[in-house]
Design a protein around this motif. Structure first.
Motif, PDB file in Angstrom:
ATOM      1  N   ARG A 140       0.844  -1.189   0.000  1.00  0.00           N
ATOM      2  CA  ARG A 140       0.000   0.000   0.000  1.00  0.00           C
ATOM      3  C   ARG A 140       0.878   1.236   0.000  1.00  0.00           C
ATOM      4  NH1 ARG A 140      -3.951  -0.489  -2.168  1.00  0.00           N
ATOM      5  NH2 ARG A 140      -4.847   1.323  -1.145  1.00  0.00           N
TER       6      ARG A 140
ATOM      7  N   TRP B  20     -19.626   1.678   5.926  1.00  0.00           N
ATOM      8  CA  TRP B  20     -18.714   2.050   4.854  1.00  0.00           C
ATOM      9  C   TRP B  20     -19.023   3.463   4.379  1.00  0.00           C
ATOM     10  CZ3 TRP B  20     -14.742  -0.997   2.839  1.00  0.00           C
ATOM     11  CH2 TRP B  20     -14.674  -2.295   3.355  1.00  0.00           C
TER      12      TRP B  20
ATOM     13  N   SER C  77     -18.209   6.379   1.053  1.00  0.00           N
ATOM     14  CA  SER C  77     -17.720   6.539  -0.314  1.00  0.00           C
ATOM     15  C   SER C  77     -16.448   7.365  -0.319  1.00  0.00           C
ATOM     16  CB  SER C  77     -18.770   7.227  -1.189  1.00  0.00           C
ATOM     17  OG  SER C  77     -19.901   6.400  -1.362  1.00  0.00           O
ATOM     18  N   GLY C  78     -15.449   6.924  -1.077  1.00  0.00           N
ATOM     19  CA  GLY C  78     -14.221   7.691  -1.220  1.00  0.00           C
ATOM     20  C   GLY C  78     -14.490   8.989  -1.962  1.00  0.00           C
TER      21      GLY C  78
ATOM     22  N   ARG D 280     -17.556   1.776 -11.401  1.00  0.00           N
ATOM     23  CA  ARG D 280     -16.574   1.608 -10.331  1.00  0.00           C
ATOM     24  C   ARG D 280     -17.052   2.336  -9.074  1.00  0.00           C
ATOM     25  NH1 ARG D 280     -11.952  -0.529 -12.478  1.00  0.00           N
ATOM     26  NH2 ARG D 280     -10.980  -0.342 -10.432  1.00  0.00           N
ATOM     27  N   TRP D 281     -16.625   1.816  -7.914  1.00  0.00           N
ATOM     28  CA  TRP D 281     -16.951   2.458  -6.641  1.00  0.00           C
ATOM     29  C   TRP D 281     -15.818   2.192  -5.659  1.00  0.00           C
ATOM     30  CZ3 TRP D 281     -19.828   0.387  -1.950  1.00  0.00           C
ATOM     31  CH2 TRP D 281     -20.140   1.424  -1.054  1.00  0.00           C
ATOM     32  N   LEU D 282     -15.333   3.249  -5.030  1.00  0.00           N
ATOM     33  CA  LEU D 282     -14.324   3.167  -3.983  1.00  0.00           C
ATOM     34  C   LEU D 282     -14.992   3.435  -2.647  1.00  0.00           C
ATOM     35  CD1 LEU D 282     -11.394   3.142  -2.844  1.00  0.00           C
ATOM     36  CD2 LEU D 282     -11.297   5.590  -3.389  1.00  0.00           C
TER      37      LEU D 282
ATOM     38  N   LEU E 200     -14.546   3.081   1.861  1.00  0.00           N
ATOM     39  CA  LEU E 200     -13.634   2.930   2.995  1.00  0.00           C
ATOM     40  C   LEU E 200     -14.433   2.618   4.249  1.00  0.00           C
ATOM     41  CD1 LEU E 200     -10.858   3.590   1.769  1.00  0.00           C
ATOM     42  CD2 LEU E 200     -12.487   5.324   0.971  1.00  0.00           C
TER      43      LEU E 200
ATOM     44  N   GLN F 165     -10.216  -0.911   2.799  1.00  0.00           N
ATOM     45  CA  GLN F 165     -10.506  -0.210   1.544  1.00  0.00           C
ATOM     46  C   GLN F 165     -11.129  -1.204   0.588  1.00  0.00           C
ATOM     47  OE1 GLN F 165      -7.196   1.834  -0.353  1.00  0.00           O
ATOM     48  NE2 GLN F 165      -8.071   1.498  -2.385  1.00  0.00           N
TER      49      GLN F 165
ATOM     50  N   ASP G 142     -12.550  -1.743  -3.399  1.00  0.00           N
ATOM     51  CA  ASP G 142     -12.664  -1.291  -4.783  1.00  0.00           C
ATOM     52  C   ASP G 142     -13.623  -2.233  -5.496  1.00  0.00           C
ATOM     53  OD1 ASP G 142     -10.335   0.836  -5.244  1.00  0.00           O
ATOM     54  OD2 ASP G 142      -9.591  -0.739  -3.915  1.00  0.00           O
TER      55      ASP G 142
ATOM     56  N   LEU H 232      -8.165   9.199   1.389  1.00  0.00           N
ATOM     57  CA  LEU H 232      -9.135   8.805   0.363  1.00  0.00           C
ATOM     58  C   LEU H 232     -10.539   9.316   0.666  1.00  0.00           C
ATOM     59  CD1 LEU H 232      -7.894   5.171  -0.313  1.00  0.00           C
ATOM     60  CD2 LEU H 232      -7.572   7.190  -1.750  1.00  0.00           C
TER      61      LEU H 232
END
Length: 276
Positions: A60, A102, A104-105, A119-121, A123, A130, A132, A163
């Motif tokens: 990382r 959770w 959203s980034g 796509r979705w990030l 945290l 994290q 993805d 993030l």
């Protein structure tokens, strides 16, 4: 139509990732199943099928000054099929995970947004994870389905804060807002670079049917709705007066852009000078 390919486990371990201390034999491969130590409870979605998973480690990148990366972190990659369309699948994942703590980034909100989210990030600060999530719509035996790539990685608290947009030290407080532009269906975007501050700019590669000629009629009304008043429009550039200064949008076509070629897009927001 699918088939079976028989290969050695060592080949797959070496092909699918690095293991602990670089030893590929520590990479776990689980056809049609999740590892016993997989720490995430998957949401119950229609037609969900686990195609397989991989357990390994990831290096990382660190945002700490003075060191280039952090120690190895555990990582799980899971491959799923879901019996619903892409938009519905992504929305169901978000609804389920956001209710479990959770977030959203939001380290960098991009200007161009695709019509269908792929796509979705996310945290999870409490657990130090994290996630993805990537999806692709495909044709299944009983109709539309979504192929899902899910990557879950341990993350340092500082990485998670970064993030989530909680930068340390804080960025320059003067940051001009960029517009939010939704692309037409069938278009994809890839950001190449961006910078913020008193002069904010972003560059993208856009790809879709019709070239720039198909984008101007869609994007100009969106800019107008966000307070960007059009001052001048040439073949490939538009100049605007904005609530904060001056804006520019450039759409430069490649040779094949009229079919499904690439359009180089640049967005610039320049703040007006204040009297001294």
């Amino acid at each position: 139509m699918t088939g079976q390919l028989h290969v050695s486990s060592e080949f797959l371990q070496r092909a699918l990732g690095f293991g602990q201390e670089g030893d590929p034999l520590t990479v776990g491969i689980f056809p049609d199943a999740l590892p016993d130590d997989f720490p995430l409870t998957l949401p119950k979605l229609p037609g969900l099928r686990v195609l397989g998973s991989v357990r390994g480690v990831a290096t990382r990148w660190s945002f700490n000054r003075g060191k280039s990366f952090s120690p190895e972190r555990r990582q799980w990659r899971v491959f799923l099929d879901v019996g619903t369309a892409l938009d519905e699948t992504m929305a169901d994942f978000q609804t389920a995970l956001l209710s479990q703590g959770w977030e959203s980034g939001r380290a960098f909100a991009q200007t161009f947004v695709e019509a269908g989210q792929t796509r979705w990030l996310a945290l999870n600060p409490a657990r130090g994870w994290q996630l993805d999530l990537a999806g692709r719509e495909a044709a299944g035996e009983s109709g539309t389905m979504t192929q899902v790539w899910l990557t879950l990685t341990e993350a340092e608290a500082q990485t998670i804060r970064h993030l989530l947009g909680q930068h340390e030290p804080p960025f320059d407080h003067v940051h001009l807002p960029m517009p939010l532009l939704r692309l037409p269906a069938g278009w994809r975007s890839q950001m190449s670079q961006g910078s913020g501050g008193r002069v904010s700019s972003e560059e993208y590669a856009l790809r879709g049917p019709g070239g720039a000629a198909a984008l101007w009629p869609v994007l100009l009304p969106q800019l107008a709705a966000q307070g960007w008043a059009l001052l001048h429009h040439s073949e490939d550039t538009a100049l605007f007066r904005t609530p904060h200064g001056t804006g520019l949008l450039s759409l430069a076509e490649g040779e094949a852009a009229g079919d499904r070629g690439e359009v180089a897009a640049t967005v610039v927001h320049l703040g007006q000078r204040r009297p001294v």
